[in-house]
Enzyme design. Structure first.
Site, PDB file in Angstrom:
ATOM      1  N   GLY A   6      -1.456   0.208  -7.714  1.00 55.41           N
ATOM      2  CA  GLY A   6      -0.472  -0.739  -7.224  1.00 55.41           C
ATOM      3  C   GLY A   6      -0.263  -0.624  -5.722  1.00 55.41           C
ATOM      4  CB  SER A   7       2.655  -1.496  -3.642  1.00 55.75           C
ATOM      5  OG  SER A   7       2.693  -2.865  -3.978  1.00 55.75           O
ATOM      6  CB  THR A   8       0.691   3.986  -4.016  1.00 53.35           C
ATOM      7  OG1 THR A   8      -0.326   3.822  -5.014  1.00 53.35           O
ATOM      8  CG2 THR A   8       2.041   4.186  -4.674  1.00 53.35           C
ATOM      9  CG  PHE A   9      -5.203   0.794  -2.629  1.00 53.25           C
ATOM     10  CD1 PHE A   9      -6.055   1.842  -2.944  1.00 53.25           C
ATOM     11  CD2 PHE A   9      -5.701  -0.255  -1.860  1.00 53.25           C
ATOM     12  CE1 PHE A   9      -7.378   1.854  -2.503  1.00 53.25           C
ATOM     13  CE2 PHE A   9      -7.009  -0.264  -1.425  1.00 53.25           C
ATOM     14  CZ  PHE A   9      -7.860   0.800  -1.750  1.00 53.25           C
ATOM     15  CE  LYS A  10       1.419  -4.169  -1.243  1.00 53.68           C
ATOM     16  NZ  LYS A  10       2.773  -4.725  -1.464  1.00 53.68           N
TER      17      LYS A  10
END
Length: 490
Positions: A221-225
């Site tokens: 999810g957004s941790t990959f941002k």
């Protein structure tokens, strides 16, 4: 008649040669591999006739051998006061007369059993003294306070926590839930041990998986941002202050699909937002467009520098996290948000935060701090910090640090604020199945005033107790905070 005798003689010679060759192969070439095979119970029985070395956490055994009056002479036992066996089962594994060994019991079997070449002189000594050789003592890097904080934080939710020291790579906590008790599998009663093994393997909750490093990997999810932002910064075309478009909705090329922000609105005044503010508010539309602008090759390469797609042993084998290749534009946009076919372990996402906190350098995670001779207590080997990779430049790491710290100061990561420490974080809520509650993610780092450091990643499957109302900040954030506090206040 002579012809028949010759035929018989030839056949006899051929059969003798085959028999001689096969026995020679077994005795001289395949002997070691057969001896070490996990299904060779004769080896396990032989090893249970001598004292197996302990696995230690902060000096306390969480796996050790107890003398018995049975045929096997020693009973393998797990857990200790305040160090429950279930809490450490994902690390220790089991040593069983029925099903062999798993976890560290398997990867460090040579040292624990006393058969490793590092214990050669101890084995020679035992020849003259008549004593059975003892296995080595294996001391783990685990901080018991951090391990307990992770265990208590997850509770009865399914998920995992990984925490590492950014400067050294020491694994400070590694918890996978639900836990399980290795003691039943270590029973000398074959039927009981087999029943316990079958129950473990057949359990639909898959407790045998160490979710922190393996099993079915998670979309981050957004941790990959963090990685998407890193790829942009590394091009030299962006800084944390670069202006990005952050509309409420982004039309994806080559398809009628769109990407929306979680709150439904745009990410900034006039649909414009800086890269830093985009990370702080976790703007989907700006990061999806950024991913397409940077390109899938740059995203894949940046992910690889943090550890994606690379083999790793700590020495427990770690399933490589993955970033898909050959993406079209819509797939690239989704991958930039940690969705589509991106998959990661909690350990991998802890490595991402650790790399940012360590000036852009990712250290190799290591679980074993020291190995000692059980008799003399002499050190056989010690942990030596090793650089895994330079994931980003020092300048990019500094900007990423500022961005993650600002998310804790004023964004979705405020739940992780700790008095007397600088904390940086990124939240994540990952869709993974039609109609299922999302996985809740949180990855972070903390540095105390006296330079104590820790990087953490937490995943709670399907929203845990919050279900469809879950978010990374609400469900996983408090767990990460507890683990960080346990380390920096310890």
């Amino acid at each position: 008649m002579n012809k028949a005798l010759r035929h018989v003689s030839v056949v006899g010679l051929v059969m003798f040669a085959l028999l001689f060759g096969s026995t020679s192969y077994v005795q001289f070439f395949a002997a070691q591999s057969l001896s070490e095979h996990e299904l060779n119970n004769r080896t396990i029985i032989d090893e249970l006739s001598r004292e197996r070395g302990p696995i230690l956490v902060d000096g306390t055994p969480v796996a050790y051998s107890v003398p018995t009056d049975s045929t096997y002479e020693f009973q393998r036992t797990y857990g200790a006061d305040n160090l429950p066996a279930e809490q450490y089962a994902g690390l220790t594994g089991y040593f069983s007369v029925v099903s062999g060994a798993s976890g560290l019991e398997r990867t460090e079997n040579g040292l624990l059993s006393g058969s490793d070449d590092a214990l050669f002189y101890d084995k020679v000594r035992s020849i003259f003294t008549g004593e059975q050789p003892m296995g080595a003592a294996v001391e783990l890097t685990i901080d018991p306070a951090a391990q307990n904080a992770a265990w208590q934080g997850l509770g009865d939710q399914k998920g995992a926590v990984a925490a590492i020291d950014p400067k050294t790579g020491r694994v400070l906590a590694m918890v996978s839930t639900p836990g399980w008790d290795p003691n039943a599998l270590a029973s000398h009663d074959s039927e009981q041990a087999q029943s316990a093994y079958s129950s473990l393997i057949d359990d639909p909750d898959n407790p045998a998986y160490n979710r922190a490093i393996g099993g079915n990997l998670y979309p981050p999810g957004s941790t990959f941002k963090i990685i998407t932002a890193a790829a942009a910064l590394e091009t030299g075309d962006y800084t944390k202050d670069s202006e990005l478009e952050g509309p409420a909705e982004l039309d994806l090329p080559e398809t009628s699909a769109t990407i929306r922000n979680s709150g439904g609105g745009s990410c900034g005044a006039g649909d414009s937002v800086t890269l830093q503010q985009s990370l702080v508010v976790s703007c989907n539309t700006s990061f999806a467009q950024l991913g397409m602008d940077v390109g899938d090759d740059a995203l894949e390469e940046q992910a690889r520098k943090f550890g994606f797609g690379q083999d790793l042993s700590i020495p427990l084998p770690v399933t490589p996290s993955s970033f898909p290749g050959d993406l079209n534009a819509p797939q690239t946009a989704q991958s930039a948000l940690g969705q589509f076919e991106v998959r990661a372990t909690p350990l991998q996402m802890a490595m991402v935060s650790a790399g940012v906190a360590n000036d852009g350098v990712v250290m190799t995670p290591q679980l074993i701090d020291n190995v000692r001779n059980s008799r003399t207590l002499d050190s056989i080997s010690e942990l030596k910090p090793q650089e895994f990779s330079r994931a980003v430049s020092s300048d990019s790491a500094g900007q990423l640090t500022d961005m993650m710290v600002e998310q804790v100061n004023s964004g979705t990561g405020q739940v992780a604020q700790i008095s007397g420490a600088e904390v940086g974080a990124k939240t994540g809520t990952a869709q993974h199945a039609e109609g299922a509650a999302p996985h809740a993610w949180f990855t972070s780092f903390a540095t105390s005033d006296d330079d104590q450091e820790v990087a953490v990643a937490v995943v709670v499957e399907s929203g845990g107790s919050a279900g469809s109302e879950a978010s990374g900040a609400r469900v996983a954030g408090p767990i990460a905070k507890q683990v960080m506090e346990a380390v920096i206040n310890g």
